[in-house]
Design a protein around this motif. Sequence first.
Motif, short mmCIF file in Angstrom:
data_model
loop_
_atom_site.label_atom_id
_atom_site.label_comp_id
_atom_site.label_asym_id
_atom_site.label_seq_id
_atom_site.Cartn_x
_atom_site.Cartn_y
_atom_site.Cartn_z
N ALA A 196 62.58 8.83 21.66
CA ALA A 196 62.36 9.61 22.72
C ALA A 196 61.17 10.49 22.60
N CYS A 197 60.95 10.84 21.26
CA CYS A 197 59.61 11.72 20.86
C CYS A 197 58.33 10.79 21.21
N LEU A 198 58.25 9.65 21.14
CA LEU A 198 57.12 8.72 21.46
C LEU A 198 57.06 8.88 22.93
N ARG A 199 58.16 8.51 23.55
CA ARG A 199 58.22 8.51 25.19
C ARG A 199 57.64 9.63 25.81
N THR A 200 58.27 10.85 25.12
CA THR A 200 57.74 12.28 25.64
C THR A 200 56.37 12.34 25.45
N TYR A 201 55.89 12.03 24.38
CA TYR A 201 54.47 12.18 24.21
C TYR A 201 53.49 11.38 24.98
N PHE A 202 54.01 10.20 25.46
CA PHE A 202 52.90 9.12 26.36
C PHE A 202 53.18 9.49 27.61
N VAL A 203 54.36 10.02 28.27
CA VAL A 203 54.47 10.42 29.53
C VAL A 203 53.25 11.11 29.99
N ASN A 204 52.56 10.49 31.07
CA ASN A 204 51.47 11.12 31.91
C ASN A 204 50.10 11.17 31.13
N ARG A 205 50.17 10.63 29.88
CA ARG A 205 48.76 10.78 29.26
C ARG A 205 47.96 9.44 29.77
N VAL A 206 47.47 9.72 30.67
CA VAL A 206 46.57 8.69 31.23
C VAL A 206 45.29 9.41 31.82
N THR A 207 44.32 8.88 31.55
CA THR A 207 42.94 9.33 31.73
C THR A 207 42.20 8.83 32.94
N ALA A 208 41.65 9.44 33.71
CA ALA A 208 40.71 8.32 34.77
C ALA A 208 39.62 7.70 34.20
N ASN A 209 39.36 6.44 34.47
CA ASN A 209 38.17 5.68 34.05
C ASN A 209 36.79 6.09 34.24
N PRO A 210 36.11 6.59 33.17
CA PRO A 210 34.74 7.43 33.44
C PRO A 210 33.87 6.29 34.15
N LEU A 211 32.91 6.97 34.47
CA LEU A 211 31.72 6.00 34.97
C LEU A 211 31.01 5.76 33.94
N LEU A 212 30.44 4.42 34.17
CA LEU A 212 29.76 3.73 33.03
C LEU A 212 28.16 3.51 33.37
N PRO A 213 27.39 3.22 32.39
CA PRO A 213 26.10 3.02 32.80
C PRO A 213 25.71 1.97 33.72
N GLU A 214 26.36 0.72 33.83
CA GLU A 214 26.39 -0.20 35.02
C GLU A 214 26.57 0.41 36.15
N ASP A 215 27.62 1.44 36.32
CA ASP A 215 27.99 1.96 37.69
C ASP A 215 26.86 2.66 37.98
N TYR A 216 26.16 3.50 37.49
CA TYR A 216 24.92 4.25 37.81
C TYR A 216 23.89 3.13 38.17
N ALA A 217 23.68 2.16 37.35
CA ALA A 217 22.78 1.28 37.86
C ALA A 217 22.84 0.77 39.19
N MET A 218 24.21 0.25 39.71
CA MET A 218 24.55 -0.13 40.89
C MET A 218 24.34 0.81 41.89
N LEU A 219 24.87 2.22 41.74
CA LEU A 219 24.60 3.13 42.66
C LEU A 219 22.94 3.19 42.98
N GLY A 220 22.19 3.12 41.97
CA GLY A 220 20.66 3.41 41.83
C GLY A 220 20.27 2.24 42.82
N GLU A 221 20.59 1.09 42.75
CA GLU A 221 20.14 0.03 43.71
C GLU A 221 20.30 0.61 45.18
N PHE A 222 21.43 1.18 45.51
CA PHE A 222 21.72 1.76 46.95
C PHE A 222 20.47 2.64 47.15
N ALA A 223 20.39 3.49 45.99
CA ALA A 223 19.70 4.65 46.56
C ALA A 223 18.12 4.14 46.66
N ALA A 224 17.52 2.96 45.95
CA ALA A 224 16.38 2.47 45.90
C ALA A 224 16.13 1.82 47.26
#
Length: 528
Positions: free
Chosen positions: A56-84
């Motif tokens: 139960a201690c482990l279960r309680t600790y992990f509940v909702n311990r989720v982090t949104a996926n951060p933007l990566l360098p390849e993400d910025y590179a793709m968005l840069g293509e649209f901007a260009a």
Amino acid sequence: MFYKGVFGVSLWCTIAAFVNAQQPCPSDVFVKPAEVLACEQRAQNEPVNQTLAAEACLRTYFVNRVTANPLLPEDYAMLGEFAAKKFGKNPPASGYRIRRDIRVLTVTERQKLFRAFNVLYKTGVLQRFARLRGQQVLRKHRGASFLPWHRVLLAAVEEKLREIDPEVSLAYWDYTADYYLPLPSDSVIWSPCFVGNGDGIVREGPFRFMYGGFNTLISRDIAPNGTCPPRLINKDDVDELMRYCYYANITTGNTKTYYTQPHNLEIIQNGVHMWVGGDMSNTPAALYDPVFFLHHVFIDYIWEQFRTRQSSLSCRVDVERDYREPGDYAVDNFPGHAPWEEMHGFEYLQNRDGLWRNWTTAFYGYEPAPKCPDCGNSENLYCDREIDPRRPEGVCVTKTKFFCVDQPPMDVERDKPFQEQLGGGAIVTLGTREEGLPGDGRTRFMSQEEGLAILREQVGHMTASPPSVTLNAKEPDAPGNLKPTLTLNLHEELYVISSAYSQRALGKYEAIVRALFTTTAVILASLI
């Protein structure tokens, strides 16, 4: 000499043992966090099962311990293509395209679109757009930028799809056609022919076993149970929106009760996210499920219908300049929603640029939603003139998933030997959840009869006309050029089919039809 050798080997072993002792723990050893250890210690002197208490201690600790996926360098590179390319300011390289209801597409057109989505997933491009939407969520939700930002996002994803296959376009899911089923969760949309199953891990259809924003397999929970279950958008909702003329009438501003507005397009679309459930009900994870695009393209289609009304003589509004008033751009005036502020991920554009007419004149257009009597000549829709007496012209109703006959191609390379995640898959929340209007009470756990009763109450329909069979045979003294004819007016949708009894109901239905045709053939043979 012998003793020197023994000594040397012993010394070497001692040194090796010492070095090994200094190595870090193997990667398969789990070190309990301090919070878990403290939780276990508190339970040591309590009259509880210590093993289960540690679990139960482990279960309680992990509940909702989720982090949104951060933007990566390849993400910025793709968005840069649209901007260009100044995407949006300049026409798309792939040319103009037409978006249609997903059920109107031919099997070939549909599978080409699904294959393109699979390539987008496999190459990681789909995840790049998903990570973008999952960051700075409130810059593009709960405010005036919601519609224009998503319009640009959809066009950008569509351009990437067309780089894979220039013949494909995004499609929309007109769920007003699903509303008229006793249980909308029985729609053909939730079959292997379209987006796959809607209960639990997506294990059927073209998107089976894709990983989503939780870094686990995508899951759904369509038409869920609850004290106030959500619902899909219906024709009444769209009609309500079309009563208004101004952008401020259908968007979110600086009001705490924005989620109670029945004419707020952002709010009523939230209800669809919650109705689909699973990954779709968590804003940072929603785009990982490709059904997201079928949904949001329809929201964009509704918005374009509204803009057409704005430009009509009834409203006479300049759609490129109409926006919310200063100080009323978003809930709590959260930054990022003013017309002059930059679009997140597309910083070369401002929010007001999403209002340009060129999006639907140079980039894409819409084929109108299917209507009676032909319903787009779709094999997956039929015209029902009786279900809603307020609409005597009839409404197009979707067929159910039991009519799925064209299985999708099996070359997605993700088939797994298991049907569920290890551990059963905990229910977690990732950031913002969608808030929609109250539903009508229908869930996928109901019977057909219960769902139909609610539907009839909603549309003021008390009785349903049963299928009819008419036989027109030649009378003995009829002219010789008349031949016996048989007219069958059988509803293509069988209301008695439910998830629990589908196979038995279909068997009975097929037996009835076979017997009917056999009897008719005998009658006709005796008359000829």
